[in-house]
Design a protein around this motif. Sequence first.
Motif, PDB file in Angstrom:
ATOM      1  N   LEU A 165       0.531  -5.850  -5.762  1.00 35.57           N
ATOM      2  CA  LEU A 165       1.904  -5.388  -5.794  1.00 35.57           C
ATOM      3  C   LEU A 165       2.740  -6.112  -4.715  1.00 35.57           C
ATOM      4  O   LEU A 165       3.760  -6.290  -4.917  1.00 35.57           O
ATOM      5  N   ILE A 166       1.968  -6.007  -3.358  1.00 34.62           N
ATOM      6  CA  ILE A 166       3.026  -6.769  -2.423  1.00 34.62           C
ATOM      7  C   ILE A 166       3.433  -8.147  -2.777  1.00 34.62           C
ATOM      8  O   ILE A 166       4.440  -8.554  -2.316  1.00 34.62           O
ATOM      9  N   LEU A 200       6.005   4.768   1.538  1.00 33.55           N
ATOM     10  CA  LEU A 200       5.593   3.127   1.781  1.00 33.55           C
ATOM     11  C   LEU A 200       6.517   2.836   2.865  1.00 33.55           C
ATOM     12  O   LEU A 200       6.683   1.416   3.384  1.00 33.55           O
ATOM     13  N   ASN A 201       7.397   3.598   3.602  1.00 36.04           N
ATOM     14  CA  ASN A 201       8.345   3.112   4.365  1.00 36.04           C
ATOM     15  C   ASN A 201       7.608   3.205   6.035  1.00 36.04           C
ATOM     16  O   ASN A 201       7.765   3.977   6.521  1.00 36.04           O
ATOM     17  N   ALA A 202       7.284   1.964   6.169  1.00 34.58           N
ATOM     18  CA  ALA A 202       6.422   1.740   7.477  1.00 34.58           C
ATOM     19  C   ALA A 202       7.358   1.074   8.657  1.00 34.58           C
ATOM     20  O   ALA A 202       8.191   0.108   7.815  1.00 34.58           O
ATOM     21  N   GLU A 203       6.975   1.035   9.808  1.00 31.31           N
ATOM     22  CA  GLU A 203       7.666   0.282  10.884  1.00 31.31           C
ATOM     23  C   GLU A 203       7.278  -1.073  11.030  1.00 31.31           C
ATOM     24  O   GLU A 203       7.964  -1.947  11.241  1.00 31.31           O
ATOM     25  N   ASP A 204       5.838  -1.350  10.719  1.00 29.39           N
ATOM     26  CA  ASP A 204       5.450  -2.600  11.139  1.00 29.39           C
ATOM     27  C   ASP A 204       4.591  -3.223   9.748  1.00 29.39           C
ATOM     28  O   ASP A 204       4.270  -2.341   8.911  1.00 29.39           O
ATOM     29  N   ASP A 205       4.382  -4.414   9.984  1.00 34.42           N
ATOM     30  CA  ASP A 205       3.582  -4.990   8.653  1.00 34.42           C
ATOM     31  C   ASP A 205       2.018  -4.365   8.536  1.00 34.42           C
ATOM     32  O   ASP A 205       1.765  -4.362   7.412  1.00 34.42           O
ATOM     33  N   ARG A 211      -0.444   1.261   4.075  1.00 30.16           N
ATOM     34  CA  ARG A 211       0.075   2.419   3.222  1.00 30.16           C
ATOM     35  C   ARG A 211      -0.166   1.755   1.759  1.00 30.16           C
ATOM     36  O   ARG A 211      -0.187   2.600   0.824  1.00 30.16           O
ATOM     37  N   TRP A 212       0.276   0.561   1.561  1.00 31.95           N
ATOM     38  CA  TRP A 212       0.139  -0.100   0.077  1.00 31.95           C
ATOM     39  C   TRP A 212      -1.156   0.237  -0.403  1.00 31.95           C
ATOM     40  O   TRP A 212      -1.339   0.555  -1.426  1.00 31.95           O
ATOM     41  N   ARG A 213      -2.135  -0.062   0.472  1.00 29.86           N
ATOM     42  CA  ARG A 213      -3.667   0.188   0.082  1.00 29.86           C
ATOM     43  C   ARG A 213      -3.861   1.628  -0.332  1.00 29.86           C
ATOM     44  O   ARG A 213      -4.530   2.002  -1.198  1.00 29.86           O
ATOM     45  N   GLN A 214      -3.469   2.409   0.691  1.00 33.72           N
ATOM     46  CA  GLN A 214      -3.812   3.903   0.265  1.00 33.72           C
ATOM     47  C   GLN A 214      -2.801   4.462  -1.036  1.00 33.72           C
ATOM     48  O   GLN A 214      -3.492   5.413  -1.638  1.00 33.72           O
TER      49      GLN A 214
END
Length: 229
Positions: A165-166, A200-205, A211-214
């Motif tokens: 997905l990424i 999925l709105n996270a602050e850093d890579d 979060r994408w994995r979760q």
Amino acid sequence: SNFGQLGERPSHPELLDDLAVRFMDEGWSLKKLIREIVLSATYRQSSIAAEQSLQRDADNRYLTRMNRRRLTVEQWRDGVLSASGQLAKDVGGKSIDIDDPQQTRRTIYSKVSRFELNPMLAMFDFPDPNVHAARRVETTTALQRLFHLNSPFIAAHAEHFAQRLIEYEGDLASKIDLAHKIAYSRSPDDREVALAREFLNAEDDNQRRQRWRQYAQLLLISNEMMYLD
């Protein structure tokens, strides 16, 4: 196992007779019989029924809707491998240990031992190979959910699914849409998109990748992934 006097009377005896006659007339072709059944309007119904049909046929004896069906462990595992993009297409060969995340062949190639059945197969109601089983007994246990949450197999393929997905070239909305189409063969509704965006709105890579994995793992272990409607 309960054929004849031990079983219930069929709900549609005339239909069975008609299918039997056509089966013989078509040269005893199972392929033609199966095609006729699966292309019928009755077979292709949804499990989501109208209120009137629920009242008139509560136990669905007269096939007013499809019975919701849980996938077998073989079907579900293959679905996880397909969603992660890791399903091997090669045919034939030695049996495999399906618990190994590196084993990506279809589950039909899993090793089945009469002395010690594979724990993953046993956990998800694979029949005991030592005894006759007319059909599988379906269970819902806490161990099954713990497996979904903690299994190295699920963790590995959630990672592969997330990476798929990424790497997709598109904005966040298109990635969320792709995730649902791969896992569920449908687009997400507005509420699902909003929840996914918020999560999925996270602050850093690093946090974003985690979060994408979760998120990918959540899709793979959801009820919709395990049930056919």
